[in-house]
Write a protein that holds these residues in place. Structure first.
Motif: not given
Lengths: 251, 406
Positions: A29-34, A196-209
């Protein structure tokens, strides 16, 4: 007897090994923290924190994160204090020798949902929900894996015998996971109106984690850039100094 | 010309007459240490190893100020270093990845010695002390890996300490002594912490001996021939400057990993707290042990596996006599070069085997790789020395280095 046991163990190792061998490909996936100056998107990890608080925190602890750490998400001190105060924290003993509950403070760590592991297992069909503070570093595949695990629930393919109480997940090693599907479309509603579809929510919580696992990531990248630039300039200067010094030495 | 000495000069001479430490340093790594003029960049890795030793000791001392060696607190204390200690994450990542870079540097240093025949007469003792440093490093790294008390720390410690149980008669007693009990537990962690702090200072002592043994015959060189005094230049400033340049290049690689890929060389499962009731799916040692781990696993008999694993390093002590060729440098040994390259590939394959679960074709490859490893030292090298015709050696270093200019 021992030989039979060893042979059985070896056979078991072979079959489980064979299961592990059919490795699932985890898409990147693309992440802002990479990247060289990878950073956290504060809005995103705030949303992710909301997901953790409203969904994950029912079963999963986040024991290494204190309320005061949440300043990194962009909350003010007053916001952190009032957030902490909404939790009840165990404290004591007081002067009478009694344990008591009090509203949380910024210095408190986020309280665990279960008092101990046995209670956590009892509430989850025998499975222990892991602490999430380090989860993106503690699993092969890191944030990519966590993200795909959260949205990787499917109907078990025909012919796959599911153990009772376990759920089929495409990305979980062995495919049978005790956690049920938690991240669904609309499971949370964001104040900032982000999708707030599942994909976006999962992405947000993963970034937080990932922030929870690696809270100093931004400082690390910023320091690294300065250190490496310094070393590179130093290397160039040292190269010319060396060449000049060695000019008259055939070697 | 002023004949009057300054007070500083007098103080210096007064002190040097009593303890000539500056003179000693000047002879050790200064203007009075003559070094062949033709060393290439492979010779930089000795000073880089010293640099890494210093980095490990300094970062380690700071970490020890914040770390708690207790089974229930060790993992938490490491996380506290990562989160709450000022720049603790940097110190810890420098130490954790520093171990890998220390091994990278030392492996290159060893391979350089093997290719250019630096172990041959009169440098056998120098070679031995180097191997002792390497063994002490392996022990130190293993002990250090246990300290964060993650899953791989715990199970790695369990597997490695169990090796000793294969020793007939006293094996079980030795294991109990290592554990400080009947399993890997808090007493194990305590003694490992103590020894992890001790061994680096043993390594410092060995490094002194290593450098001392280096100064007796002087440094080898890429041609492998004895250097005439006229072919030597002082270590300071020439090689100091060259080492400084090499260091600057090296730290770029080191810091890129420390600051951007700090967990790339570790195992994810070590971020899970040690759990004696749950074995990780497969237990893999750190990358720098993998070839030896592969040798251990490819032998079906435990004791023999352990003997061969330790033997694979111990055989290096005999290398000065197993290699029967009088020519030092691999540059003049066309057949040796080929077998040296094959041996490196063999070690890399063994490393790959050590990383993979022992199933399918992997154990067979491991056995062939192990066989070749020992064949190389026990048969190929001795025979090669008798059969191979080396290329003609140059009469002197200056003859060789000046030739292109003619």
């Amino acid at each position: 007897m021992k030989k039979i046991f060893l042979a059985a163990a070896a056979a078991l190792a072979l079959t489980t090994g064979a299961n592990a061998a059919e490795e699932v490909h985890i898409p990147k996936e693309t992440w802002t923290f990479n990247g060289v100056l990878g950073h956290f998107d504060k809005q995103q990890i705030q949303r992710g924190f909301q997901v953790y608080k409203d969904v994950c925190a029912n079963c999963h602890s986040l024991k290494y994160v204190a309320f005061r750490h949440l300043g990194a998400l962009g909350y003010s001190e007053a916001q952190i204090r009032s957030l902490a105060a909404t939790y009840q924290v165990d404290d004591g003993p007081n002067d009478e020798g009694d344990m008591f509950k009090r509203p949380g403070r910024a210095s408190d760590h986020i309280p665990k949902p279960y008092a101990n592991d046995a209670l956590a297992r009892a509430g989850n069909g025998g499975a222990l929900p892991p602490d999430l503070s380090l989860i993106t570093k503690a699993r092969e595949g890191g944030p990519d894996y966590i993200y795909h695990l959260l949205i990787g629930y499917e109907d078990a393919p025909a012919g796959v015998e599911m153990s009772p109480g376990l759920n089929y997940n495409k990305y979980f090693p062995g495919h049978q996971i005790a956690m049920t599907k938690q991240i669904t479309d609309g499971v949370v509603t964001y104040a900032d109106g982000a999708p707030n579809d599942a994909a976006h929510v999962a992405k947000d919580v993963t970034a937080f984690l990932h922030w929870a696992a690696e809270p100093n990531l931004e400082a690390r990248h910023a320091t690294g850039l300065r250190v490496v630039l310094y070393a590179l300039i130093f290397a160039v200067l040292a190269f010319f100094a060396k060449r000049r010094l060695w000019k008259d030495i055939p070697h | 010309m002023s004949t009057e000495k300054s007070v500083w000069r007098k103080a210096y001479e007064w002190h040097e007459a009593r303890l000539p430490i500056v003179t000693w340093l000047d002879h050790s790594l200064g203007t009075k240490y003559p070094v062949p003029r033709n060393l290439n960049y492979w010779w930089n890795f000795g000073s880089l190893a010293m640099f890494m030793l210093a980095v490990m000791i300094f970062s380690g001392i700071v970490l020890a100020m914040h770390y708690t060696p207790h089974a229930t607190m060790a993992f938490d204390s490491v996380e506290r270093i990562m989160r709450d200690v000022n720049n603790g994450w940097m110190i810890r990542y420098m130490h954790m990845n520093g171990a890998s870079f220390f091994f990278i540097v030392v492996y290159i240093h060893i391979l350089r010695g093997m290719y250019y025949g630096s172990y041959k007469a009169p440098r056998e003792v120098l070679w031995w002390i180097g191997l002792l440093i390497y063994l002490a490093m392996m022990a130190t790294a293993f002990l250090g890996y246990v300290l964060p008390w993650g899953q791989m720390s715990f199970w790695g410690a369990t597997v490695i300490t169990n090796f000793f149980s294969a020793i007939p008669g006293v094996g079980d007693s030795i294991v109990t002594l290592l554990w400080g009990g009947f399993g890997v537990d808090n007493p194990t962690l305590n003694r490992f912490f103590s020894l992890h702090y001790l061994l680096p200072f043993v390594i410092i002592g060995l490094v002194f001996l290593h450098i001392w043994a280096l100064h007796v015959p002087g440094a080898n060189n890429p041609l492998g021939i004895d250097a005439a005094p006229s072919d030597k230049i002082p270590f300071f400033p020439y090689y100091v400057m060259k080492d400084v340049f090499g260091l600057a290049v090296f730290v770029v690689f080191y810091f890129v990993v420390v600051f951007w890929f700090p967990n790339s060389m570790g195992e994810a499962v070590n971020y899970v707290t040690a759990n004696p009731l749950q074995t990780p799916e497969h237990i893999v040692p750190e990358w720098y042990y993998l070839p030896f781990y592969a040798i251990l696993r490819s032998i079906p008999n435990k004791l023999l596996g352990i003997i061969l694993m330790f033997g694979s390093i111990l055989i290096l002590f005999a290398l000065p006599w197993l290699d029967t060729s009088r020519v030092r440098s691999g540059n003049f040994r066309p057949v040796f070069r080929v077998f040296f390259a094959i041996w490196i590939v063999d070690v890399l394959i063994l490393g790959y085997v050590g990383m993979k679960p022992a199933e399918g074709i992997i154990p067979t490859i491991g056995m062939i790789g192990t066989f070749w490893y020992f064949l190389h030292f026990a048969v190929i090298l001795p025979v090669l020395g008798w059969l191979e015709t080396p290329k003609p050696l140059p009469a002197s270093i200056s003859q060789a280095v000046l030739k292109p200019a003619e």
